[in-house]
Design a protein around this motif. Structure first.
Motif, PDB file in Angstrom:
ATOM      1  N   ILE A 204       0.876  -1.092   0.007  1.00 42.28           N
ATOM      2  CA  ILE A 204       0.007   0.136   0.169  1.00 42.28           C
ATOM      3  C   ILE A 204       0.945   1.237   0.080  1.00 42.28           C
ATOM      4  N   SER A 205       0.780   2.211  -0.820  1.00 41.85           N
ATOM      5  CA  SER A 205       1.614   3.332  -0.936  1.00 41.85           C
ATOM      6  C   SER A 205       0.772   4.341   0.005  1.00 41.85           C
ATOM      7  N   ASP A 206       1.586   5.327   0.317  1.00 40.08           N
ATOM      8  CA  ASP A 206       1.164   6.466   1.341  1.00 40.08           C
ATOM      9  C   ASP A 206       0.428   7.179   0.509  1.00 40.08           C
ATOM     10  N   ASP A 207       0.211   7.312  -0.758  1.00 41.34           N
ATOM     11  CA  ASP A 207      -0.631   7.917  -1.518  1.00 41.34           C
ATOM     12  C   ASP A 207      -2.143   7.345  -1.306  1.00 41.34           C
ATOM     13  N   ASN A 208      -2.074   6.058  -1.316  1.00 43.19           N
ATOM     14  CA  ASN A 208      -3.636   5.396  -1.076  1.00 43.19           C
ATOM     15  C   ASN A 208      -4.051   5.597   0.254  1.00 43.19           C
ATOM     16  N   LEU A 209      -3.177   5.641   1.357  1.00 38.35           N
ATOM     17  CA  LEU A 209      -3.366   5.842   2.730  1.00 38.35           C
ATOM     18  C   LEU A 209      -3.817   7.171   2.922  1.00 38.35           C
ATOM     19  N   TYR A 210      -3.080   8.260   2.218  1.00 38.88           N
ATOM     20  CA  TYR A 210      -3.704   9.775   2.245  1.00 38.88           C
ATOM     21  C   TYR A 210      -5.013   9.589   1.811  1.00 38.88           C
ATOM     22  N   ARG A 211      -5.260   9.121   0.706  1.00 37.28           N
ATOM     23  CA  ARG A 211      -6.709   9.003  -0.098  1.00 37.28           C
ATOM     24  C   ARG A 211      -7.586   8.580   1.002  1.00 37.28           C
ATOM     25  N   ALA A 212      -7.435   7.488   1.535  1.00 37.40           N
ATOM     26  CA  ALA A 212      -8.389   6.978   2.327  1.00 37.40           C
ATOM     27  C   ALA A 212      -8.754   7.761   3.588  1.00 37.40           C
ATOM     28  N   MET A 213      -7.576   8.452   4.205  1.00 36.55           N
ATOM     29  CA  MET A 213      -7.870   9.523   5.296  1.00 36.55           C
ATOM     30  C   MET A 213      -8.562  10.478   4.763  1.00 36.55           C
ATOM     31  N   SER A 214      -8.380  10.888   3.449  1.00 36.52           N
ATOM     32  CA  SER A 214      -9.104  12.103   2.770  1.00 36.52           C
ATOM     33  C   SER A 214     -10.693  11.690   2.690  1.00 36.52           C
TER      34      SER A 214
ATOM     35  N   LEU B 211     -12.350   9.790   4.574  1.00 37.67           N
ATOM     36  CA  LEU B 211     -12.938   9.734   5.777  1.00 37.67           C
ATOM     37  C   LEU B 211     -13.245  11.254   6.270  1.00 37.67           C
ATOM     38  N   ILE B 212     -12.228  12.119   6.124  1.00 39.71           N
ATOM     39  CA  ILE B 212     -12.369  13.441   6.303  1.00 39.71           C
ATOM     40  C   ILE B 212     -13.699  14.005   5.703  1.00 39.71           C
ATOM     41  N   HIS B 213     -13.887  13.640   4.290  1.00 34.01           N
ATOM     42  CA  HIS B 213     -14.954  14.396   3.631  1.00 34.01           C
ATOM     43  C   HIS B 213     -16.294  13.820   4.057  1.00 34.01           C
ATOM     44  N   SER B 214     -16.272  12.380   4.282  1.00 26.70           N
ATOM     45  CA  SER B 214     -17.418  11.804   5.270  1.00 26.70           C
ATOM     46  C   SER B 214     -17.728  12.660   6.258  1.00 26.70           C
ATOM     47  N   LEU B 215     -16.770  12.626   7.226  1.00 28.66           N
ATOM     48  CA  LEU B 215     -17.453  13.577   8.569  1.00 28.66           C
ATOM     49  C   LEU B 215     -17.705  14.971   8.218  1.00 28.66           C
ATOM     50  N   ALA B 216     -17.215  15.555   7.145  1.00 30.29           N
ATOM     51  CA  ALA B 216     -17.671  16.778   6.942  1.00 30.29           C
ATOM     52  C   ALA B 216     -19.006  16.777   6.319  1.00 30.29           C
TER      53      ALA B 216
ATOM     54  N   VAL C 261     -15.138  20.821  13.566  1.00 23.36           N
ATOM     55  CA  VAL C 261     -13.919  21.389  13.473  1.00 23.36           C
ATOM     56  C   VAL C 261     -12.821  20.076  13.259  1.00 23.36           C
ATOM     57  N   ILE C 262     -11.942  20.305  12.476  1.00 18.44           N
ATOM     58  CA  ILE C 262     -10.983  19.218  12.006  1.00 18.44           C
ATOM     59  C   ILE C 262      -9.598  19.824  12.350  1.00 18.44           C
ATOM     60  N   VAL C 263      -9.019  19.174  13.082  1.00 18.79           N
ATOM     61  CA  VAL C 263      -7.383  19.670  13.411  1.00 18.79           C
ATOM     62  C   VAL C 263      -6.496  18.790  12.604  1.00 18.79           C
ATOM     63  N   GLY C 264      -5.559  19.503  11.752  1.00 14.96           N
ATOM     64  CA  GLY C 264      -4.527  18.842  11.058  1.00 14.96           C
ATOM     65  C   GLY C 264      -4.894  18.127   9.947  1.00 14.96           C
ATOM     66  N   ARG C 265      -3.906  17.171   9.478  1.00 11.78           N
ATOM     67  CA  ARG C 265      -4.087  16.186   8.414  1.00 11.78           C
ATOM     68  C   ARG C 265      -4.472  16.942   6.983  1.00 11.78           C
ATOM     69  N   SER C 266      -3.955  18.007   6.972  1.00 11.36           N
ATOM     70  CA  SER C 266      -4.141  18.830   5.562  1.00 11.36           C
ATOM     71  C   SER C 266      -5.457  18.767   5.172  1.00 11.36           C
ATOM     72  N   SER C 267      -6.451  18.978   6.531  1.00 13.44           N
ATOM     73  CA  SER C 267      -7.861  18.894   6.002  1.00 13.44           C
ATOM     74  C   SER C 267      -8.428  20.033   5.346  1.00 13.44           C
ATOM     75  N   ASP C 268      -7.589  21.330   5.473  1.00 14.85           N
ATOM     76  CA  ASP C 268      -8.152  22.439   4.540  1.00 14.85           C
ATOM     77  C   ASP C 268      -7.995  22.133   3.035  1.00 14.85           C
TER      78      ASP C 268
ATOM     79  N   ARG D 145     -10.884  21.584   0.057  1.00 12.36           N
ATOM     80  CA  ARG D 145     -10.816  22.839  -0.605  1.00 12.36           C
ATOM     81  C   ARG D 145     -12.046  23.010  -1.492  1.00 12.36           C
ATOM     82  N   ASP D 146     -12.782  21.960  -1.764  1.00 10.91           N
ATOM     83  CA  ASP D 146     -13.986  22.325  -2.643  1.00 10.91           C
ATOM     84  C   ASP D 146     -15.184  22.364  -1.895  1.00 10.91           C
ATOM     85  N   HIS D 147     -15.217  22.125  -0.550  1.00 17.09           N
ATOM     86  CA  HIS D 147     -16.201  22.333   0.374  1.00 17.09           C
ATOM     87  C   HIS D 147     -16.824  23.760   0.368  1.00 17.09           C
ATOM     88  N   PRO D 148     -18.149  24.004  -0.037  1.00 18.72           N
ATOM     89  CA  PRO D 148     -18.585  25.337   0.050  1.00 18.72           C
ATOM     90  C   PRO D 148     -18.521  26.269   1.149  1.00 18.72           C
TER      91      PRO D 148
END
Length: 209
Positions: free
Chosen positions: A86-96, A98-103, A109-116, A120-123
């Motif tokens: 598993i590449s870190d790209d895929n790990l990052y994609r999976a965490m991303s 999850l963040i989309h799902s929570l939003a 409020v989400i701290v860290g993990r380049s969530s901003d 970026r397309d969240h209105p």
């Protein structure tokens, strides 16, 4: 997604009080708060192992072995790169994901993990960066009760900031800590944290009307 949902993301220098500000904002605004520990709980509920989460903990990418299954409450999502890695790209994609799902589920409020950048397309996403002079960060770190010397606290802050910057700069087209990257940057050492939170809350209310 409820069109009224909004998200506050917090990037932060180590020891600047980003988590404290995040918790304060969530309490004042009556929304959900996610930091490392709570994202871990959310990830575990979604079927992601604790080991996976630790491996993707805002560190500069490296290649990992194994496979994992990731479920977002929809269809299970299993990531393969080749047959065994598993590449870190895929790990990052999976965490991303999850963040989309929570939003999508609720305002938060989400701290860290380049969530901003992830959102970026969240209105209705407001991105905040918290910083402070290194001397103030060192004082805050030493108050945590880990029995660190001033030099150890300083070294830890510098190392952690380098890791966070490398992680962020690798996965985004922006620069970690650069004012242009965020909607609002604030020095947490200039006011009590409750006052800092009030400033951010006022910005959020005015911005989202």
């Amino acid at each position: 997604m409820d069109k009224n949902n909004f998200v506050i993301t917090i990037g932060r220098q180590f020891g600047s009080g980003g988590r404290e500000l995040g918790m304060c904002l969530a309490k004042k605004l009556g929304i959900t708060y996610y930091d490392k520990e709570l994202l871990l709980e959310a990830a575990k509920k979604a079927g992601v192992s604790e080991e996976f989460f630790k491996r993707s903990d805002e560190k500069f990418p490296k290649f990992l072995n194994g496979i994992f299954s990731f479920s977002m409450g929809y269809n299970p999502y299993t990531v393969y790169t080749g047959s065994t890695s598993i590449s870190d790209d895929n790990l990052y994609r999976a965490m991303s994901d999850l963040i989309h799902s929570l939003a999508e589920k609720s305002s938060c409020v989400i701290v860290g993990r380049s969530s901003d950048y992830v959102l970026r397309d969240h209105p209705r996403c407001i991105n905040v960066f918290v910083h402070a002079p290194i001397e103030e960060c060192v004082k805050r770190i030493m108050k945590r009760g880990d029995s660190l010397t001033e030099q150890q606290a300083r070294s830890l802050a510098e190392k952690t900031n380098k890791l966070r910057a490398s992680y962020y700069n690798f996965y985004t087209d922006k620069t970690w800590g650069d004012a242009k990257t965020y909607d609002l940057t604030i020095d947490s050492s200039l006011m009590p944290m409750d006052d800092v939170a009030e400033v951010v809350c006022d910005y959020v209310r005015r911005r989202l009307k």
